[in-house]
Enzyme design. Structure first.
Site, PDB file in Angstrom:
ATOM      1  N   HIS A  37       0.087   3.529 -10.409  1.00  0.00           N
ATOM      2  CA  HIS A  37      -0.858   4.062  -9.404  1.00  0.00           C
ATOM      3  C   HIS A  37      -0.094   4.830  -8.312  1.00  0.00           C
ATOM      4  O   HIS A  37      -0.091   4.425  -7.143  1.00  0.00           O
ATOM      5  CB  HIS A  37      -1.599   2.859  -8.816  1.00  0.00           C
ATOM      6  CG  HIS A  37      -2.805   3.158  -7.989  1.00  0.00           C
ATOM      7  ND1 HIS A  37      -2.779   3.925  -6.845  1.00  0.00           N
ATOM      8  CD2 HIS A  37      -4.096   2.761  -8.121  1.00  0.00           C
ATOM      9  CE1 HIS A  37      -3.985   3.971  -6.316  1.00  0.00           C
ATOM     10  NE2 HIS A  37      -4.799   3.292  -7.062  1.00  0.00           N
ATOM     11  N   ARG A  64       0.850  -1.210   0.000  1.00  0.00           N
ATOM     12  CA  ARG A  64       0.000   0.000   0.000  1.00  0.00           C
ATOM     13  C   ARG A  64       0.878   1.249   0.000  1.00  0.00           C
ATOM     14  O   ARG A  64       1.498   1.590   1.019  1.00  0.00           O
ATOM     15  CB  ARG A  64      -0.904   0.018   1.225  1.00  0.00           C
ATOM     16  CG  ARG A  64      -1.729   1.281   1.351  1.00  0.00           C
ATOM     17  CD  ARG A  64      -2.779   1.432   0.299  1.00  0.00           C
ATOM     18  NE  ARG A  64      -3.847   0.453   0.457  1.00  0.00           N
ATOM     19  CZ  ARG A  64      -4.798   0.260  -0.449  1.00  0.00           C
ATOM     20  NH1 ARG A  64      -4.786   0.944  -1.568  1.00  0.00           N
ATOM     21  NH2 ARG A  64      -5.753  -0.640  -0.252  1.00  0.00           N
ATOM     22  N   GLU A  87      -2.383   9.189 -11.085  1.00  0.00           N
ATOM     23  CA  GLU A  87      -1.970   7.926 -11.711  1.00  0.00           C
ATOM     24  C   GLU A  87      -1.900   8.047 -13.226  1.00  0.00           C
ATOM     25  O   GLU A  87      -2.856   8.519 -13.859  1.00  0.00           O
ATOM     26  CB  GLU A  87      -2.968   6.843 -11.322  1.00  0.00           C
ATOM     27  CG  GLU A  87      -3.156   6.709  -9.812  1.00  0.00           C
ATOM     28  CD  GLU A  87      -4.430   5.992  -9.428  1.00  0.00           C
ATOM     29  OE1 GLU A  87      -5.052   6.356  -8.420  1.00  0.00           O
ATOM     30  OE2 GLU A  87      -4.823   5.057 -10.150  1.00  0.00           O
ATOM     31  N   ASP A 117     -12.385  10.384  -6.508  1.00  0.00           N
ATOM     32  CA  ASP A 117     -11.969   9.192  -7.261  1.00  0.00           C
ATOM     33  C   ASP A 117     -12.400   9.417  -8.708  1.00  0.00           C
ATOM     34  O   ASP A 117     -13.554   9.175  -9.067  1.00  0.00           O
ATOM     35  CB  ASP A 117     -12.637   7.946  -6.683  1.00  0.00           C
ATOM     36  CG  ASP A 117     -11.969   6.669  -7.175  1.00  0.00           C
ATOM     37  OD1 ASP A 117     -12.256   5.595  -6.607  1.00  0.00           O
ATOM     38  OD2 ASP A 117     -11.159   6.755  -8.129  1.00  0.00           O
TER      39      ASP A 117
HETATM   40  O1  TA6 Z   1      -7.086   4.540  -8.230  1.00  0.00           O
HETATM   41  C1  TA6 Z   1      -8.261   4.686  -7.529  1.00  0.00           C
HETATM   42  C2  TA6 Z   1      -8.795   3.332  -7.105  1.00  0.00           C
HETATM   43  O2  TA6 Z   1      -9.286   2.613  -8.198  1.00  0.00           O
HETATM   44  C3  TA6 Z   1      -9.845   3.571  -6.023  1.00  0.00           C
HETATM   45  O3  TA6 Z   1     -11.142   3.286  -6.478  1.00  0.00           O
HETATM   46  C4  TA6 Z   1      -9.390   2.673  -4.874  1.00  0.00           C
HETATM   47  O4  TA6 Z   1     -10.007   1.422  -4.960  1.00  0.00           O
HETATM   48  C5  TA6 Z   1      -7.885   2.632  -5.116  1.00  0.00           C
HETATM   49  O5  TA6 Z   1      -7.751   2.525  -6.520  1.00  0.00           O
HETATM   50  C6  TA6 Z   1      -7.131   1.572  -4.353  1.00  0.00           C
HETATM   51  O6  TA6 Z   1      -7.471   0.295  -4.815  1.00  0.00           O
HETATM   52  P1  TA6 Z   1      -6.836  -0.973  -4.005  1.00  0.00           P
HETATM   53  O7  TA6 Z   1      -7.287  -2.198  -4.732  1.00  0.00           O
HETATM   54  O8  TA6 Z   1      -5.338  -0.781  -4.031  1.00  0.00           O
HETATM   55  O9  TA6 Z   1      -7.365  -0.846  -2.605  1.00  0.00           O
END
Ligand code: TA6
Length: 297
Positions: free
Chosen positions: A163, A75, A267, A209
């Site tokens: 990301h 994360r 991202e 988001d």
């Molecule tokens: O990039 C935004 C997103 O798609 C959000 O909707 C949120 O889910 C984030 O990614 C993190 O996703 P994850 O699967 O890493 O918890």
């Protein structure tokens, strides 16, 4: 594939510059220290977790509650979302993980080279039917390139995102420039609302988001850290902007309840209508170049 760390260090290690060791959770990582920056990248997910240019604060944000497990994503830093984004898994893989397999697979270090603009590491992986490479150059700028080749005999379509989690002083005091007047999909609450950014920069007052249809360079202005972060990109038609705010942070076990004010994701991506279709043997490259500038408060 290198079977042990001593072999990896013998093959790619550079004294006082590049070393490989067991990091969090025993996962292998490269540590890079040059006169321009320090950086850390894990073999797991080819996951860049730290990049701090000399004279600056850490640029990439990491959650204090991140997992470091072979079957879970890290994360923070720069997760590689591939071969799909979010929950857009194919019907053939209904149980597929959020954001695809790339970030929970073990990649292979295949190249390390010192260049004018920094230290470059290259990792590779096979995620059927694609061959993928991730090249990261760390110096006073951060350069990332995701290369995807269709290794099958039929056309193949994928989504991808670098990301990137950025450290910010306080999300309420940050603004994002470069996406003015761009169309976007708002996915807060799981919906899909077609929207259009007005002529103002993006500011943050709630969970955000959004997937913007844009190839533009984006700049994050952070007066609290007296800096701006610029993200230039090629081969990317989508830019995702995300902050989970209060409730979504609480809903993620690997994200501290109080961490959301200090982070922002911008991202570099191709997702949704901008998914990429490759003919057999064809290759696609997506790059992001991240640089910093000092700004008065
Ligand atoms: O990039 C935004 C997103 O798609 C959000 O909707 C949120 O889910 C984030 O990614 C993190 O996703 P994850 O699967 O890493 O918890």
């Amino acid at each position: 594939m290198h079977t042990d760390l001593p072999t990896l260090n013998r093959h790619f290690g550079i004294e006082d510059v590049l070393s490989f060791s067991a990091g969090e959770g025993g996962l292998w990582r490269a540590l890079i220290t040059t006169d321009k920056c320090t950086a850390e990248i894990y073999r797991h997910g080819a996951h860049l977790t730290r990049w701090r240019p000399d004279g600056h604060d850490e640029v990439l944000w990491m959650s204090a509650k991140s997992n470091f497990l072979y079957d879970m994503p890290i994360r923070g830093g720069v997760p590689i979302c591939f071969p799909w984004f979010g929950g857009n898994k194919p019907a053939s893989d209904p149980q597929g993980p959020s954001h695809g397999y790339a970030r929970i697979r073990t990649w292979e270090f295949i190249e390390a080279r010192q260049e004018q603009d920094g230290m470059t590491l290259v990792l590779r992986n096979t995620i059927e039917p694609f061959e993928t490479k991730f090249a990261v150059t760390v110096g006073d700028k951060l350069k990332m390139k995701l290369t995807v080749t269709n290794a099958s005999k039929t056309t193949a379509t994928f989504e991808a995102a670098l990301h990137t989690y950025f450290t910010v002083s306080q999300i309420r005091g940050v603004s994002v420039h470069g996406l003015e007047n761009a169309d976007y999909i708002d996915t807060v609450g799981g919906g899909r609302r077609e929207m259009k950014q007005d002529h103002n920069p993006i500011t943050f007052t709630a969970e955000t988001d959004r997937t913007y249809a844009s190839t533009a360079t984006v700049r994050i202005d952070d007066p609290g850290l007296s800096r701006s972060i610029t993200i230039e990109k090629t081969g990317s038609n989508s830019t995702v902007v995300w902050n989970p705010w209060v409730d979504k942070s609480k809903a993620m076990s690997d994200f501290g309840d109080e961490e959301w004010p200090g982070m922002l994701c911008v991202e570099t991506a191709n997702c949704g209508a901008n998914a990429v279709t490759l003919e057999p043997g064809a290759t696609h490259e997506m790059t992001a170049v991240i640089s910093l500038a000092r700004r008065s408060k």
